[in-house]
Design a protein around this motif. Structure first.
Motif, PDB file in Angstrom:
ATOM      1  N   MET A   1       0.845  -1.181   0.000  1.00 26.21           N
ATOM      2  CA  MET A   1       0.000   0.000   0.000  1.00 26.21           C
ATOM      3  C   MET A   1       0.884   1.236   0.000  1.00 26.21           C
ATOM      4  O   MET A   1       1.628   1.488   0.917  1.00 26.21           O
ATOM      5  N   SER A   2       0.802   2.025  -1.032  1.00 29.01           N
ATOM      6  CA  SER A   2       1.644   3.202  -1.179  1.00 29.01           C
ATOM      7  C   SER A   2       0.927   4.442  -0.643  1.00 29.01           C
ATOM      8  O   SER A   2      -0.277   4.595  -0.788  1.00 29.01           O
ATOM      9  N   HIS A   3       1.692   5.301  -0.003  1.00 27.32           N
ATOM     10  CA  HIS A   3       1.163   6.559   0.498  1.00 27.32           C
ATOM     11  C   HIS A   3       1.247   7.603  -0.599  1.00 27.32           C
ATOM     12  O   HIS A   3       2.280   7.728  -1.248  1.00 27.32           O
ATOM     13  N   PRO A  27       8.247   4.245   7.949  1.00 28.14           N
ATOM     14  CA  PRO A  27       7.496   3.259   7.162  1.00 28.14           C
ATOM     15  C   PRO A  27       7.041   3.803   5.806  1.00 28.14           C
ATOM     16  O   PRO A  27       7.047   3.073   4.806  1.00 28.14           O
ATOM     17  N   ALA A  28       6.656   5.079   5.751  1.00 30.76           N
ATOM     18  CA  ALA A  28       6.250   5.671   4.468  1.00 30.76           C
ATOM     19  C   ALA A  28       7.404   5.679   3.476  1.00 30.76           C
ATOM     20  O   ALA A  28       7.215   5.443   2.276  1.00 30.76           O
ATOM     21  N   HIS A  29       8.615   5.932   3.962  1.00 30.50           N
ATOM     22  CA  HIS A  29       9.792   5.914   3.094  1.00 30.50           C
ATOM     23  C   HIS A  29      10.094   4.488   2.642  1.00 30.50           C
ATOM     24  O   HIS A  29      10.507   4.264   1.502  1.00 30.50           O
ATOM     25  N   ALA A  30       9.894   3.534   3.516  1.00 31.30           N
ATOM     26  CA  ALA A  30      10.149   2.132   3.174  1.00 31.30           C
ATOM     27  C   ALA A  30       9.228   1.660   2.065  1.00 31.30           C
ATOM     28  O   ALA A  30       9.616   0.852   1.224  1.00 31.30           O
ATOM     29  N   GLU A  31       8.021   2.186   2.042  1.00 28.53           N
ATOM     30  CA  GLU A  31       7.023   1.758   1.065  1.00 28.53           C
ATOM     31  C   GLU A  31       7.233   2.368  -0.318  1.00 28.53           C
ATOM     32  O   GLU A  31       6.752   1.810  -1.304  1.00 28.53           O
ATOM     33  N   ASP A  32       7.918   3.491  -0.413  1.00 25.94           N
ATOM     34  CA  ASP A  32       7.947   4.202  -1.694  1.00 25.94           C
ATOM     35  C   ASP A  32       9.283   4.924  -1.898  1.00 25.94           C
ATOM     36  O   ASP A  32       9.510   5.978  -1.308  1.00 25.94           O
ATOM     37  N   HIS A  58      16.243   4.241   3.948  1.00 26.58           N
ATOM     38  CA  HIS A  58      15.748   2.946   4.393  1.00 26.58           C
ATOM     39  C   HIS A  58      16.466   1.796   3.694  1.00 26.58           C
ATOM     40  O   HIS A  58      16.750   1.844   2.503  1.00 26.58           O
ATOM     41  N   ASP A  60      15.288  -1.008   2.840  1.00 26.07           N
ATOM     42  CA  ASP A  60      14.443  -1.728   1.873  1.00 26.07           C
ATOM     43  C   ASP A  60      14.776  -1.406   0.425  1.00 26.07           C
ATOM     44  O   ASP A  60      14.477  -2.197  -0.466  1.00 26.07           O
ATOM     45  N   HIS A  61      15.394  -0.263   0.174  1.00 24.14           N
ATOM     46  CA  HIS A  61      15.680   0.142  -1.211  1.00 24.14           C
ATOM     47  C   HIS A  61      17.101  -0.170  -1.644  1.00 24.14           C
ATOM     48  O   HIS A  61      17.488   0.136  -2.767  1.00 24.14           O
TER      49      HIS A  61
END
Length: 101
Positions: A1-3, A27-32, A58, A60-61
């Motif tokens: 789910m992207s912000h 978490p928002a940075h991790a997602e996108d 993050h 994750d990227h």
């Protein structure tokens, strides 16, 4: 789910006339990764010439060289210099961006 990017709080709202660190590990940075790039550019814009900002991105990227370095170079050209500092114990990455001009 992207912000949506506009729903992510800004990394800073002030101009920094000193060296500082920008937290791009939420978490928002991790997602996108696009949010990371957008807010990294904003952080550099809000850092005065002669100072640097440590961009803490993050894990994750992956390594920021793969997605962040080119975006910053395109946005700022020769007015910045980039230095990869280290990978944090949590897996994130620290990139130091010096404002040259």
């Amino acid at each position: 789910m992207s912000h949506p990017h506009e729903d992510v709080p800004p990394v800073t709202t002030e101009v920094h006339d000193n060296s500082w660190s920008a937290n791009l590990e939420t978490p928002a940075h991790a997602e996108d990764p696009d949010v990371v790039v957008e807010q990294a550019i904003d952080a550099v814009e809000k850092t005065t010439v002669g100072n640097h900002v440590n961009l803490v991105s993050h894990a994750d990227h992956g390594h920021p060289e793969t997605y962040l370095f080119d975006a910053l170079a395109e946005a700022f050209g020769d007015s910045i210099s980039l230095e990869y500092v280290q990978q944090c114990g949590c897996g994130g990455h620290v990139t130091r961006v010096h404002r040259e001009a």
